[in-house]
Design a protein around this motif. Structure first.
Motif, PDB file in Angstrom:
ATOM      1  N   LEU A   7       0.113   6.262 -14.095  1.00  0.00           N
ATOM      2  CA  LEU A   7       0.369   4.927 -13.552  1.00  0.00           C
ATOM      3  C   LEU A   7      -0.238   4.778 -12.156  1.00  0.00           C
ATOM      4  O   LEU A   7      -0.837   3.744 -11.846  1.00  0.00           O
ATOM      5  CB  LEU A   7       1.876   4.648 -13.526  1.00  0.00           C
ATOM      6  CG  LEU A   7       2.283   3.241 -13.079  1.00  0.00           C
ATOM      7  CD1 LEU A   7       1.611   2.179 -13.950  1.00  0.00           C
ATOM      8  CD2 LEU A   7       3.801   3.109 -13.120  1.00  0.00           C
ATOM      9  N   ARG A   8      -0.133   5.820 -11.328  1.00  0.00           N
ATOM     10  CA  ARG A   8      -0.748   5.777  -9.984  1.00  0.00           C
ATOM     11  C   ARG A   8      -2.258   5.585 -10.093  1.00  0.00           C
ATOM     12  O   ARG A   8      -2.844   4.774  -9.383  1.00  0.00           O
ATOM     13  CB  ARG A   8      -0.433   7.056  -9.194  1.00  0.00           C
ATOM     14  CG  ARG A   8       0.948   7.096  -8.593  1.00  0.00           C
ATOM     15  CD  ARG A   8       1.086   8.164  -7.525  1.00  0.00           C
ATOM     16  NE  ARG A   8       0.544   9.455  -7.900  1.00  0.00           N
ATOM     17  CZ  ARG A   8       1.199  10.414  -8.543  1.00  0.00           C
ATOM     18  NH1 ARG A   8       2.454  10.227  -8.891  1.00  0.00           N
ATOM     19  NH2 ARG A   8       0.619  11.556  -8.830  1.00  0.00           N
ATOM     20  N   LYS A   9      -2.900   6.325 -10.994  1.00  0.00           N
ATOM     21  CA  LYS A   9      -4.351   6.207 -11.163  1.00  0.00           C
ATOM     22  C   LYS A   9      -4.744   4.833 -11.700  1.00  0.00           C
ATOM     23  O   LYS A   9      -5.747   4.255 -11.277  1.00  0.00           O
ATOM     24  CB  LYS A   9      -4.876   7.307 -12.088  1.00  0.00           C
ATOM     25  CG  LYS A   9      -4.869   8.668 -11.417  1.00  0.00           C
ATOM     26  CD  LYS A   9      -5.346   9.752 -12.354  1.00  0.00           C
ATOM     27  CE  LYS A   9      -5.325  11.088 -11.633  1.00  0.00           C
ATOM     28  NZ  LYS A   9      -5.774  12.189 -12.469  1.00  0.00           N
ATOM     29  N   THR A  10      -3.969   4.317 -12.622  1.00  0.00           N
ATOM     30  CA  THR A  10      -4.256   2.998 -13.192  1.00  0.00           C
ATOM     31  C   THR A  10      -4.120   1.912 -12.129  1.00  0.00           C
ATOM     32  O   THR A  10      -4.997   1.050 -11.996  1.00  0.00           O
ATOM     33  CB  THR A  10      -3.319   2.711 -14.382  1.00  0.00           C
ATOM     34  OG1 THR A  10      -3.489   3.742 -15.358  1.00  0.00           O
ATOM     35  CG2 THR A  10      -3.595   1.351 -14.995  1.00  0.00           C
ATOM     36  N   ILE A  11      -3.045   1.948 -11.376  1.00  0.00           N
ATOM     37  CA  ILE A  11      -2.849   0.954 -10.316  1.00  0.00           C
ATOM     38  C   ILE A  11      -3.926   1.101  -9.251  1.00  0.00           C
ATOM     39  O   ILE A  11      -4.455   0.104  -8.760  1.00  0.00           O
ATOM     40  CB  ILE A  11      -1.434   1.057  -9.712  1.00  0.00           C
ATOM     41  CG1 ILE A  11      -0.394   0.645 -10.766  1.00  0.00           C
ATOM     42  CG2 ILE A  11      -1.307   0.203  -8.449  1.00  0.00           C
ATOM     43  CD1 ILE A  11       1.037   0.903 -10.354  1.00  0.00           C
ATOM     44  N   ASN A  12      -4.298   2.330  -8.916  1.00  0.00           N
ATOM     45  CA  ASN A  12      -5.360   2.559  -7.939  1.00  0.00           C
ATOM     46  C   ASN A  12      -6.663   1.917  -8.412  1.00  0.00           C
ATOM     47  O   ASN A  12      -7.365   1.253  -7.636  1.00  0.00           O
ATOM     48  CB  ASN A  12      -5.544   4.059  -7.699  1.00  0.00           C
ATOM     49  CG  ASN A  12      -6.751   4.361  -6.853  1.00  0.00           C
ATOM     50  OD1 ASN A  12      -7.783   4.814  -7.364  1.00  0.00           O
ATOM     51  ND2 ASN A  12      -6.650   4.110  -5.558  1.00  0.00           N
ATOM     52  N   PHE A  13      -6.994   2.083  -9.671  1.00  0.00           N
ATOM     53  CA  PHE A  13      -8.201   1.478 -10.235  1.00  0.00           C
ATOM     54  C   PHE A  13      -8.143  -0.048 -10.129  1.00  0.00           C
ATOM     55  O   PHE A  13      -9.112  -0.696  -9.731  1.00  0.00           O
ATOM     56  CB  PHE A  13      -8.377   1.910 -11.700  1.00  0.00           C
ATOM     57  CG  PHE A  13      -9.531   1.244 -12.381  1.00  0.00           C
ATOM     58  CD1 PHE A  13     -10.832   1.667 -12.137  1.00  0.00           C
ATOM     59  CD2 PHE A  13      -9.321   0.183 -13.243  1.00  0.00           C
ATOM     60  CE1 PHE A  13     -11.909   1.037 -12.757  1.00  0.00           C
ATOM     61  CE2 PHE A  13     -10.390  -0.449 -13.872  1.00  0.00           C
ATOM     62  CZ  PHE A  13     -11.689  -0.022 -13.621  1.00  0.00           C
ATOM     63  N   ILE A  14      -7.004  -0.622 -10.460  1.00  0.00           N
ATOM     64  CA  ILE A  14      -6.833  -2.079 -10.401  1.00  0.00           C
ATOM     65  C   ILE A  14      -6.938  -2.573  -8.954  1.00  0.00           C
ATOM     66  O   ILE A  14      -7.595  -3.587  -8.684  1.00  0.00           O
ATOM     67  CB  ILE A  14      -5.492  -2.489 -11.050  1.00  0.00           C
ATOM     68  CG1 ILE A  14      -5.543  -2.226 -12.561  1.00  0.00           C
ATOM     69  CG2 ILE A  14      -5.159  -3.952 -10.751  1.00  0.00           C
ATOM     70  CD1 ILE A  14      -4.198  -2.298 -13.253  1.00  0.00           C
ATOM     71  N   LEU A  15      -6.306  -1.851  -8.021  1.00  0.00           N
ATOM     72  CA  LEU A  15      -6.392  -2.239  -6.612  1.00  0.00           C
ATOM     73  C   LEU A  15      -7.830  -2.191  -6.110  1.00  0.00           C
ATOM     74  O   LEU A  15      -8.278  -3.086  -5.377  1.00  0.00           O
ATOM     75  CB  LEU A  15      -5.514  -1.323  -5.747  1.00  0.00           C
ATOM     76  CG  LEU A  15      -4.005  -1.413  -5.958  1.00  0.00           C
ATOM     77  CD1 LEU A  15      -3.297  -0.392  -5.081  1.00  0.00           C
ATOM     78  CD2 LEU A  15      -3.495  -2.811  -5.695  1.00  0.00           C
ATOM     79  N   PHE A  16      -8.568  -1.147  -6.502  1.00  0.00           N
ATOM     80  CA  PHE A  16      -9.968  -1.057  -6.084  1.00  0.00           C
ATOM     81  C   PHE A  16     -10.767  -2.235  -6.634  1.00  0.00           C
ATOM     82  O   PHE A  16     -11.544  -2.868  -5.912  1.00  0.00           O
ATOM     83  CB  PHE A  16     -10.606   0.264  -6.532  1.00  0.00           C
ATOM     84  CG  PHE A  16     -12.099   0.248  -6.350  1.00  0.00           C
ATOM     85  CD1 PHE A  16     -12.650   0.249  -5.081  1.00  0.00           C
ATOM     86  CD2 PHE A  16     -12.941   0.172  -7.444  1.00  0.00           C
ATOM     87  CE1 PHE A  16     -14.036   0.196  -4.906  1.00  0.00           C
ATOM     88  CE2 PHE A  16     -14.316   0.119  -7.285  1.00  0.00           C
ATOM     89  CZ  PHE A  16     -14.870   0.129  -6.015  1.00  0.00           C
ATOM     90  N   GLN A  17     -10.606  -2.521  -7.921  1.00  0.00           N
ATOM     91  CA  GLN A  17     -11.352  -3.634  -8.516  1.00  0.00           C
ATOM     92  C   GLN A  17     -11.011  -4.960  -7.837  1.00  0.00           C
ATOM     93  O   GLN A  17     -11.908  -5.767  -7.544  1.00  0.00           O
ATOM     94  CB  GLN A  17     -11.081  -3.721 -10.025  1.00  0.00           C
ATOM     95  CG  GLN A  17     -11.602  -2.543 -10.813  1.00  0.00           C
ATOM     96  CD  GLN A  17     -13.100  -2.361 -10.673  1.00  0.00           C
ATOM     97  OE1 GLN A  17     -13.873  -3.303 -10.750  1.00  0.00           O
ATOM     98  NE2 GLN A  17     -13.519  -1.124 -10.453  1.00  0.00           N
TER      99      GLN A  17
END
Length: 173
Positions: A7-17
């Protein structure tokens, strides 16, 4: 802090995008303010080593900002005005939000020693080309610009991973 690594990695990806698109579509201080909010969220809920990660982000912002500044000064990149003295603030914002991915959603790229050398010279220039297609930046001579960006990313990306591994080893776990 979010406990699930996935979940941390997924949210990090979304925040970056979200940060990348905000900076490219609305280049300016408002986008950078949005990136700062995203960074605050990241540090509060994603990061497990806040101080180390903040230092790592700062180092990457300086390195990336200098690199982009060189590209603007040498004509590899242009903002359309022809008079950029410093790296545009929105690009600094992209570097800041990008740096969060190296210990999270892009951490897999360190799994093989050769992977950064293959991915960086393709993905880095592609991001700038994409930004140029959206009107945020210009590539005055597209072939030379993309070639220079590829060489720059071939050097800078592995250097950032090396910096993370040796100065901030807690970010690699």
């Amino acid at each position: 802090m979010i406990q699930s690594d996935t979940l941390r990695k997924t949210i990090n990806f979304i925040l970056f995008q979200a940060g990348w698109f905000a900076c490219v579509l609305f280049p300016g201080l408002a986008a950078v303010g949005f990136v700062l909010l995203l960074l605050g969220f990241h540090l509060a809920f994603i990061s497990q080593h806040r101080l180390a990660e903040l230092q790592f982000i700062g180092a990457g912002v300086v390195l990336g900002g200098v690199l982009d500044g060189i590209w603007f000064q040498t004509g590899i990149l242009d903002d359309g005005t022809g008079g950029v003295e410093l790296t545009p603030v929105w690009l600094v914002g992209i570097w800041a939000i990008f740096m969060t991915t190296l210990s999270h959603s892009l951490s897999w790229i360190s799994s093989r020693a050769w992977l950064p050398f293959v991915c960086a010279p393709v993905a880095g220039p592609f991001a700038y080309w994409s930004a140029s297609q959206l009107g945020a930046v210009e590539l005055p001579d597209p072939t030379m610009s993309l070639l220079a960006l590829a060489v720059g990313w071939l050097i800078v990306f592995p250097a950032l991973l090396y910096l993370r591994q040796y100065l901030y080893p807690e970010l690699t776990r």
